[in-house]
Design an enzyme around this catalytic site. Structure first.
Site, mmCIF file in Angstrom:
data_model
loop_
_atom_site.group_PDB
_atom_site.id
_atom_site.type_symbol
_atom_site.label_atom_id
_atom_site.label_comp_id
_atom_site.label_asym_id
_atom_site.label_seq_id
_atom_site.Cartn_x
_atom_site.Cartn_y
_atom_site.Cartn_z
ATOM 1 N N GLU A 1 -31.295 -6.679 104.855
ATOM 2 C CA GLU A 1 -31.361 -8.106 104.485
ATOM 3 C C GLU A 1 -30.342 -8.787 105.696
ATOM 4 O OE1 GLU A 1 -30.636 -11.501 103.898
ATOM 5 O OE2 GLU A 1 -29.645 -11.332 102.009
ATOM 6 N N CYS B 1 -27.679 -16.696 104.562
ATOM 7 C CA CYS B 1 -28.732 -16.334 105.594
ATOM 8 C C CYS B 1 -29.882 -17.076 105.388
ATOM 9 C CB CYS B 1 -29.050 -14.815 105.144
ATOM 10 S SG CYS B 1 -28.899 -14.310 103.457
ATOM 11 N N GLU C 1 -28.516 -18.302 114.808
ATOM 12 C CA GLU C 1 -28.002 -18.220 113.316
ATOM 13 C C GLU C 1 -26.518 -18.675 113.681
ATOM 14 O OE1 GLU C 1 -27.191 -14.947 110.862
ATOM 15 O OE2 GLU C 1 -28.238 -15.988 109.296
ATOM 16 N N LYS D 1 -19.236 -0.512 100.222
ATOM 17 C CA LYS D 1 -18.276 -1.209 101.370
ATOM 18 C C LYS D 1 -18.037 -2.785 101.354
ATOM 19 C CE LYS D 1 -17.640 -2.233 105.540
ATOM 20 N NZ LYS D 1 -16.573 -3.389 105.587
HETATM 21 P P1 NDP Z 1 -21.605 -8.071 110.033
HETATM 22 O O1 NDP Z 1 -22.963 -7.644 110.084
HETATM 23 O O2 NDP Z 1 -20.723 -7.476 111.314
HETATM 24 O O3 NDP Z 1 -20.802 -7.315 108.739
HETATM 25 C C1 NDP Z 1 -21.630 -7.137 107.471
HETATM 26 C C2 NDP Z 1 -20.828 -5.960 106.814
HETATM 27 O O4 NDP Z 1 -21.174 -4.828 107.926
HETATM 28 C C3 NDP Z 1 -19.267 -6.099 106.776
HETATM 29 O O5 NDP Z 1 -19.155 -5.423 105.533
HETATM 30 C C4 NDP Z 1 -18.839 -5.366 107.995
HETATM 31 O O6 NDP Z 1 -17.698 -4.686 108.012
HETATM 32 C C5 NDP Z 1 -20.004 -4.061 107.879
HETATM 33 N N1 NDP Z 1 -19.998 -3.578 109.374
HETATM 34 C C6 NDP Z 1 -19.641 -4.092 110.640
HETATM 35 N N2 NDP Z 1 -20.073 -3.066 111.442
HETATM 36 C C7 NDP Z 1 -20.720 -2.289 110.672
HETATM 37 C C8 NDP Z 1 -21.149 -1.030 111.534
HETATM 38 N N3 NDP Z 1 -21.450 -0.619 112.732
HETATM 39 N N4 NDP Z 1 -21.830 -0.143 110.440
HETATM 40 C C9 NDP Z 1 -21.957 -0.353 109.103
HETATM 41 N N5 NDP Z 1 -21.395 -1.474 108.768
HETATM 42 C C10 NDP Z 1 -20.692 -2.449 109.520
HETATM 43 O O7 NDP Z 1 -21.251 -9.475 110.202
HETATM 44 P P2 NDP Z 1 -20.315 -10.215 110.620
HETATM 45 O O8 NDP Z 1 -19.154 -10.450 109.409
HETATM 46 O O9 NDP Z 1 -19.602 -9.957 111.680
HETATM 47 O O10 NDP Z 1 -20.801 -11.892 110.644
HETATM 48 C C11 NDP Z 1 -21.222 -12.151 112.223
HETATM 49 C C12 NDP Z 1 -22.656 -12.835 112.232
HETATM 50 O O11 NDP Z 1 -23.603 -12.271 111.266
HETATM 51 C C13 NDP Z 1 -22.465 -14.273 111.160
HETATM 52 O O12 NDP Z 1 -21.888 -15.048 112.201
HETATM 53 C C14 NDP Z 1 -23.483 -14.414 110.769
HETATM 54 O O13 NDP Z 1 -24.415 -15.212 111.771
HETATM 55 C C15 NDP Z 1 -24.434 -13.197 110.485
HETATM 56 N N6 NDP Z 1 -24.329 -12.873 109.204
HETATM 57 C C16 NDP Z 1 -25.327 -12.946 108.310
HETATM 58 C C17 NDP Z 1 -25.140 -12.644 106.935
HETATM 59 C C18 NDP Z 1 -26.395 -12.542 106.112
HETATM 60 O O14 NDP Z 1 -26.236 -12.740 104.838
HETATM 61 N N7 NDP Z 1 -27.624 -12.576 106.754
HETATM 62 C C19 NDP Z 1 -23.880 -11.998 106.224
HETATM 63 C C20 NDP Z 1 -22.768 -12.063 107.028
HETATM 64 C C21 NDP Z 1 -22.872 -12.559 108.476
HETATM 65 P P3 NDP Z 1 -16.463 -5.640 108.572
HETATM 66 O O15 NDP Z 1 -16.491 -6.798 107.364
HETATM 67 O O16 NDP Z 1 -15.420 -4.886 108.139
HETATM 68 O O17 NDP Z 1 -16.718 -6.266 109.793
#
Ligand code: NDP
Length: 477
Positions: A257, A291, A388, A183
């Site tokens: 991660e 990240c 973060e 996904k």
């Molecule tokens: P999320 O963790 O919400 O999103 C990452 C992925 O998980 C997306 O594909 C998201 O879908 C999906 N997801 C969301 N909720 C669920 C769930 N309950 N169960 C399974 N999968 C789920 O990150 P955000 O995009 O909301 O970003 C928020 C914050 O997270 C950022 O500001 C940053 O600080 C951090 N972040 C860190 C990352 C890293 O690489 N460590 C990467 C991205 C974000 P959908 O896109 O539809 O929400």
């Protein structure tokens, strides 16, 4: 010295072959998902790029069934040397379509074209090449003879490196004989769906790779599905914790991660001009949506004023604007939500008494942009030192002794990466041993190689991706 003026040098958007409509990919075919379609936008202009069909919970079940069938009947039975051929094909097709993928990634994500072209896409291809090399050598990977795959892997990826995170997840899974349901993030589904076309071009057997655009609930139902053997997640720590709770008590294997708040530590004997480049790369690469970003600069007190002055000069030369312009250093923030999050944290820095400096560079008035920002006089208790930010914002703290540097660097719930800048090799080794971080760079930052394992400690997650160690996440060992 003045800053060079550059004429605009935009890459042509036509190269992206943008379609009006994209669809989920299940069992080797593009299908009408039964979820509510979403519109993906260009964060640099806020215009709609395309409508994307999404998966529903029943589509998740169909995709998992297709992946299970492909696993049982074809993929897990195929000799590694045959699987390798598909991975090599995919790697070469990514290279062949690299310009298209780079422009599409920059349009959908907002990252500068020079980064998608020179970093994201070539590194994605490199992951497939690297893992293709492992597919027929798993007996020699150190996990005993004939290590077995896990089965069907559910993979959930974020928006900051859409194609690259896909490659980090899919390449090792396929090399080790697993099949995949992936996904992509809601705001960046496009390159994953072009990757699905590449799977078709490579004549990958149907069901080996399935791509399901959709929102977080689709990720959650993939995690919940009883016929998924492994979950690999990259994203926020909050969602990572939710997933860990969901998976607890089941037989599913899990790798997470998650976020980071890396310390980039500069000693007074460091080559400062080189360190400045590393600091800039560490926090402003990919708008700071990284990240492992070096978001906390720890600088030795005796050189702090000099470093800050050089840093401000260098940061003021960064160009922010059109992601498709080849001269752009900082592109658009991926979404309005992320921009609001960055603004909120920056305001907390002001309120808590840190000294804010923002580059005086011109910022486009349309789209989601945030000028590079450096906070001085940051205290460890401030939110900008602990949370973060995931944006182009650097927090600068100082230290006097190596012991103090270690204590401050480790004073975080995260533990993904760190950087050390010094001319003393012995100090690098000493520091690297003390730092609780999965990756430690010395006199460089943000270097990635498919052969090098990547992953964190504490709230940065667990499990490793890349290298021989990364294979373990997809093997029953
Ligand atoms: P999320 O963790 O919400 O999103 C990452 C992925 O998980 C997306 O594909 C998201 O879908 C999906 N997801 C969301 N909720 C669920 C769930 N309950 N169960 C399974 N999968 C789920 O990150 P955000 O995009 O909301 O970003 C928020 C914050 O997270 C950022 O500001 C940053 O600080 C951090 N972040 C860190 C990352 C890293 O690489 N460590 C990467 C991205 C974000 P959908 O896109 O539809 O929400």
């Amino acid at each position: 010295m003045g800053i060079f003026e550059y004429a605009p040098a935009p890459e042509s958007r036509a190269i992206a072959n943008l379609k009006d409509h994209y669809r989920p990919f299940i069992n080797g075919e593009f299908v009408d998902g039964s979820g509510e379609p979403l519109k993906t936008i260009n964060p640099a202009t806020e215009e709609v790029l395309a409508e994307v069909g999404t998966a529903s919970v029943s589509d998740v079940d169909t995709a998992v069934k297709a992946a299970r069938k492909a696993y049982n009947t074809v993929w897990s039975k195929m000799p590694g040397s045959e699987r390798a051929k598909y991975l090599f094909r995919i790697a070469r097709l990514i290279q062949e379509r690299s310009r298209e993928l780079a422009v599409l990634e920059s349009l959908d994500n907002g990252k500068p074209i020079k980064e998608s072209r020179d970093s994201d896409v070539p590194t994605a291809a490199a992951h497939f090449f690297y893992h293709a090399g492992w597919a027929d050598k798993l007996d020699y990977a150190g996990y005993g003879p004939n290590p077995r795959p896990l089965g069907v892997a559910g993979q959930i990826i974020p928006w900051n490196f859409p194609l690259l995170m896909l490659a980090w997840k899919i390449a090792p899974a396929l090399a080790t004989g697993n099949t995949v349901v992936l996904k992509p993030a809601e705001t960046t589904p496009l390159t994953a769906l072009v990757f699905a076309e590449i799977c078709q071009q490579a004549e990958l057997p149907p069901g080996v790779v399935n791509i399901l655009p959709g929102a977080g609930d689709i990720g959650a139902s993939l995690v919940e599905h009883s016929d998924v053997d492994k979950i690999a997640f990259t994203g926020s720590t909050d969602v990572g914790k939710l997933i860990q709770r969901q998976v607890a008590g089941t037989a599913k294997k899990l790798t997470l991660e998650l976020g980071g708040k890396a310390a980039n530590v500069v000693f007074d004997d460091a080559p400062l001009d080189q360190a400045i480049e590393g600091i800039v790369n560490g926090i402003f690469f990919n708008q700071g949506h990284v990240c492992c970003a070096g978001s906390r600069l720890l600088v030795q007190e005796s050189v702090a004023a000099e470093v800050l002055e050089k840093l401000q000069y260098r940061v003021s030369t960064l160009r922010i604007g059109d992601p498709l312009d080849k001269n752009t250093d900082i592109g658009a923030i991926n979404s309005a939500e992320q921009l609001a999050k960055i603004q909120g944290l920056v305001e907390s820095g002001d309120a808590e008494g840190a000294e804010r400096w923002t580059s005086p560079c011109p910022v486009p008035d349309r789209g989601f942009f945030f000028a590079p920002t450096v906070f001085a006089n940051v205290q460890q208790s401030m939110r900008i030192a602990r949370e973060e930010i995931f944006g182009p914002v650097l927090s600068v703290l100082t230290f006097r002794t190596p012991e103090e540097a270690v204590a401050k660097a480790n004073n975080t719930p995260y533990g993904l990466s760190a950087g050390i800048w010094t001319e003393k090799g012995s100090r690098i080794l000493w520091m690297a041993n003390q730092l609780r971080a999965g990756v430690v760079w010395a006199n460089t930052f943000n270097r990635f190689d498919p052969a090098a394992p990547f992953g964190g400690y504490q709230e940065s997650g667990f499990g490793r991706e890349g290298g021989r160690t990364g294979l373990e996440a997809y093997l029953n060992v």
